[in-house]
Design an enzyme around this catalytic site. Structure first.
Site, PDB file in Angstrom:
ATOM      1  N   ARG A 104       0.887  -0.828  -0.016  1.00  0.00           N
ATOM      2  CA  ARG A 104       0.150  -0.014   0.106  1.00  0.00           C
ATOM      3  C   ARG A 104       0.889   1.187   0.043  1.00  0.00           C
ATOM      4  O   ARG A 104       1.612   1.588   1.172  1.00  0.00           O
ATOM      5  CB  ARG A 104      -0.804  -0.121   1.206  1.00  0.00           C
ATOM      6  CG  ARG A 104      -1.975   1.073   1.068  1.00  0.00           C
ATOM      7  CD  ARG A 104      -3.005   1.093   2.263  1.00  0.00           C
ATOM      8  NE  ARG A 104      -2.562   1.076   3.642  1.00  0.00           N
ATOM      9  CZ  ARG A 104      -3.293   1.206   4.616  1.00  0.00           C
ATOM     10  NH1 ARG A 104      -4.592   1.192   4.456  1.00  0.00           N
ATOM     11  NH2 ARG A 104      -2.784   1.608   5.843  1.00  0.00           N
ATOM     12  N   THR A 108      -0.936   7.763  -1.295  1.00  0.00           N
ATOM     13  CA  THR A 108      -2.440   7.370  -1.980  1.00  0.00           C
ATOM     14  C   THR A 108      -3.064   6.092  -1.584  1.00  0.00           C
ATOM     15  O   THR A 108      -4.212   6.167  -1.839  1.00  0.00           O
ATOM     16  CB  THR A 108      -2.003   7.073  -3.494  1.00  0.00           C
ATOM     17  OG1 THR A 108      -1.274   5.885  -3.601  1.00  0.00           O
ATOM     18  CG2 THR A 108      -0.996   8.270  -4.133  1.00  0.00           C
ATOM     19  N   ASP A 203       2.502  -6.909  10.209  1.00  0.00           N
ATOM     20  CA  ASP A 203       3.589  -6.380  11.292  1.00  0.00           C
ATOM     21  C   ASP A 203       3.497  -7.429  12.422  1.00  0.00           C
ATOM     22  O   ASP A 203       4.579  -7.842  13.170  1.00  0.00           O
ATOM     23  CB  ASP A 203       3.434  -5.041  11.750  1.00  0.00           C
ATOM     24  CG  ASP A 203       3.883  -4.032  10.635  1.00  0.00           C
ATOM     25  OD1 ASP A 203       4.842  -4.571   9.850  1.00  0.00           O
ATOM     26  OD2 ASP A 203       3.656  -2.934  10.782  1.00  0.00           O
TER      27      ASP A 203
END
Length: 209
Positions: A104, A108, A203
């Site tokens: 990602r 944006t 993560d």
């Protein structure tokens, strides 16, 4: 929501609650994601077609069902989608695997492709796209776009958590793709994270930030 199956089995709900806990260790989070992945796989494959074959049991001959047709394809969206893969392959070891690398863009929020590889005959198989989080749906839409460009026609999407915004966007872009999820949360915050959610699944799986 039409076209969405919420897998609300007590074991799934229990394990998801444990995963939401911010103090859960990386090892514990990864193990729980694997366990829920297997339970979600059980549900998304519930209606796979079968055919009867003849088998000889220790007692007698009988006709019994086996899976029919081409083996399915699991398509994890990297990196977090890989957390479901091993559990699903444990259930369906003959499945093929497509790998879809997307990240990602922090500015944006659009999905950027960095890797894509799928079986040559993906058009002839049921493809199950897997990613723990359906937030903005940018990655899910991009992944399904790539698979359709390769010829895939029969697709399903499986996630751990979904935001209503992500569901609406995915259904607007690909209305024929059914969705399976363990829960639908309240929505997205200003950073497009699911609330209350469980943070960044990738993560937390890999101990990164």
């Amino acid at each position: 929501m039409e076209g969405v199956t919420v897998v609300d089995h007590p074991l799934v709900r229990h394990k998801l609650t444990l995963m939401r806990d911010r103090t859960r260790s990386t090892k514990g989070f990864r193990q729980l994601l694997n366990e829920i992945g297997m339970l979600l796989c059980y549900e998304v494959t519930r209606d796979l077609p079968t055919e009867l074959i003849e088998v000889q049991t220790p007692i007698a001959t009988m006709r019994a069902p086996v899976l029919a047709g081409k083996k399915l394809v699991f398509a994890p969206i990297l990196r977090a989608g890989a957390g479901f893969l091993d559990a699903m392959l444990d259930l369906v070891p003959s499945a093929r695997v497509a790998h879809i690398g997307l990240y990602r863009d922090p500015e944006t929020l659009q999905a950027v492709e960095y890797y894509f590889k799928a079986p040559a005959d993906v058009a002839e198989r049921l493809v199950i796209v897997i990613d723990p989080m359906l937030a903005t749906a940018n990655s899910a839409i991009a992944a399904i776009d790539l698979l359709k460009q390769r010829g895939a026609r029969d697709l399903r999407f499986v996630c751990l958590l979904a935001a209503p915004e992500g569901i609406h966007r995915l259904q607007a872009a690909h209305p024929e793709v059914r969705i399976w999820t363990a829960a639908i949360d309240e929505g997205l915050n200003e950073h497009s994270y699911i609330v209350p959610g469980l943070g960044d699944a990738g993560d937390r799986m890999y101990g990164t930030r």
